[in-house]
Design an enzyme around this catalytic site. Structure first.
Site, PDB file in Angstrom:
ATOM      1  N   CYS A 187       0.886  -1.158   0.000  1.00  0.00           N
ATOM      2  CA  CYS A 187       0.000   0.000   0.000  1.00  0.00           C
ATOM      3  C   CYS A 187       0.926   1.210   0.000  1.00  0.00           C
ATOM      4  CB  CYS A 187      -0.943  -0.024   1.201  1.00  0.00           C
ATOM      5  SG  CYS A 187      -0.118  -0.308   2.790  1.00  0.00           S
ATOM      6  N   GLN A 226      -1.964  -1.422  13.464  1.00  0.00           N
ATOM      7  CA  GLN A 226      -1.545  -0.466  14.490  1.00  0.00           C
ATOM      8  C   GLN A 226      -2.692   0.332  15.102  1.00  0.00           C
ATOM      9  OE1 GLN A 226       1.055   2.442  12.768  1.00  0.00           O
ATOM     10  NE2 GLN A 226      -0.236   2.788  10.987  1.00  0.00           N
ATOM     11  N   ARG A 258      -2.913  -1.179   5.122  1.00  0.00           N
ATOM     12  CA  ARG A 258      -3.785  -2.047   4.313  1.00  0.00           C
ATOM     13  C   ARG A 258      -3.098  -3.371   4.004  1.00  0.00           C
ATOM     14  NH1 ARG A 258      -5.359   2.731   0.001  1.00  0.00           N
ATOM     15  NH2 ARG A 258      -6.144   4.221   1.556  1.00  0.00           N
ATOM     16  N   GLY A 291       2.990   0.090   3.347  1.00  0.00           N
ATOM     17  CA  GLY A 291       3.434  -1.299   3.431  1.00  0.00           C
ATOM     18  C   GLY A 291       3.053  -1.953   4.741  1.00  0.00           C
TER      19      GLY A 291
END
Length: 385
Positions: A315, A359, A321, A318
């Site tokens: 994405c 996260q 998504r 990285g």
């Protein structure tokens, strides 16, 4: 760690007995110049007599030298045993956690385990048991109750955990800092993808990408940041060197007037385009609706590729998504093949592979909701399926 101590204690006990056997024959001088063992129960008190000095006999010197040599040999034996056990321990950690362990990291890992301040990646807390297919709806409702209190409690355990055995030295190197799209999204040294170094070019082996485990495979995926204009050539180097055949792009080139990814393929009307040492051409293109489309580009097959490489997922970061895609891929396979899912354990392992994986709380809760919808859609909770 229990097996490590169990292997070590017998060797330590044997060495202790040998040292005791060497030093228990010390003797003292008794009455009438007789020799009485120091450990005897019949020790005779000796009256003070005139003191005089005498040179040690050759037998005493030889005995002392022999004792010193034996101690040195035993110490070397202990060191060799410790190195052997450390190698076994390191190999087990590498197999379980899919990380590169150096000698220093192995010692740190053992010390943290002894202090009980480090929980092995493969272990699950007792209250985080996998969810069976029949209990998915019930478990989701329980966690969703009282303003998602159950989800919040789980997620806090994840975000409060740190991995001191991970480092990001390559990402922080001066020659590589400009290759990171975001300064806070770095590649762990232990799992990063290493390019073939270019002679005389410092940092030429660096790209912001990490190997990530799959359902059973240790290196099923590569999660990478969206390439920038000055890293597109390295992006194609990685595709070539890792024998990647599928690239999954989870971002637009531009979102909300911000550049999220450089275009790394040519348009049909452009013909072939050169990226560093590679000439890339567009083979075909298929519209999927909306702003999404699939393209098939290839420089030409790598002659050294014996089998397809990992799946490349990227994405813009990285991590965001990309981590959702990887996590759902693993969870769906778990649900179909094992008839159960372990969201907490999967997310926990992914967070050791690349910085920033899953996260936010919204991402974590979405995984539960997505796997619940998948189970209901495909009737996974029915025994006849």
């Amino acid at each position: 760690m229990t097996s490590f101590l169990a292997d070590t204690l017998p060797f330590i006990f044997i060495c202790y007995l040998l040292i005791c056997a060497l030093f228990r024959h010390n003797s003292v001088l008794g009455g009438n110049e007789s020799v009485i063992p120091a450990y005897s129960a019949y020790f005779v008190a000796v009256k003070p007599g005139p003191s005089y000095s005498s040179s040690p006999s050759s037998v005493d010197i030889l005995t002392f030298i022999l004792q010193v040599v034996c101690v040195i040999v035993l110490l070397l034996l202990l060191v060799l045993i410790a190195i052997y056990l450390l190698q076994r321990y390191t190999k087990k950690v590498v197999e379980n956690q899919n990380v590169d362990m150096t000698f220093r990291n192995s010692l740190r890992h053992i010390c943290r385990t002894l202090r009980r301040s480090h929980i092995p990646v493969a272990s699950n807390p007792p209250d985080m048991a996998p969810i069976t297919r029949a209990d998915i709806v019930m478990e989701y409702d329980e966690r969703h109750y009282d303003s998602d209190y159950g989800f919040q409690q789980e997620f806090e355990q994840l975000v409060n955990e740190h991995f001191p055995d991970r480092s990001t030295k390559a990402s922080e190197a001066r020659e590589n800092q400009h290759k990171n799209r975001y300064p806070d999204i770095k590649a762990y040294d232990q799992t990063r993808v290493k390019l073939t170094p270019v002679d005389g070019v410092p940092g030429s082996d660096y790209i912001n990408a990490n190997f990530v485990l799959g359902y059973k495979e240790l290196k099923k995926f590569i999660c990478a940041q969206g390439p920038m204009e000055h890293t597109v050539n390295d992006f194609w180097r990685m595709i070539w060197e890792q024998h990647l055949e599928i690239v999954i792009m989870l971002t637009n080139l531009e979102e909300y007037s911000k550049i999220k990814c450089a275009k790394y393929w040519p348009e049909q009307e452009e013909g072939d385009k050169t990226y560093g040492d590679f000439i890339v051409g567009l083979v075909n293109e298929k519209k999927f609706g909306g702003n999404f489309r699939g393209t098939q580009s290839s420089p030409s097959p790598s002659p050294s590729a014996s089998s397809p490489g990992p799946l490349l997922v990227h994405c813009h970061t990285g991590s965001e998504r990309s981590s959702m895609f990887v996590a759902l891929s693993i969870l769906v396979q778990q649900l179909v093949l094992e008839k159960r899912v372990d969201v907490f354990s999967v997310v926990r392992k992914l967070r050791t592979q690349r910085l920033g994986m899953i996260q936010t709380f919204a991402q974590y809760e979405f995984l539960y909701r997505a796997i619940l919808n998948y189970a209901e859609l495909h009737k996974i909770n029915c025994d006849d399926v």
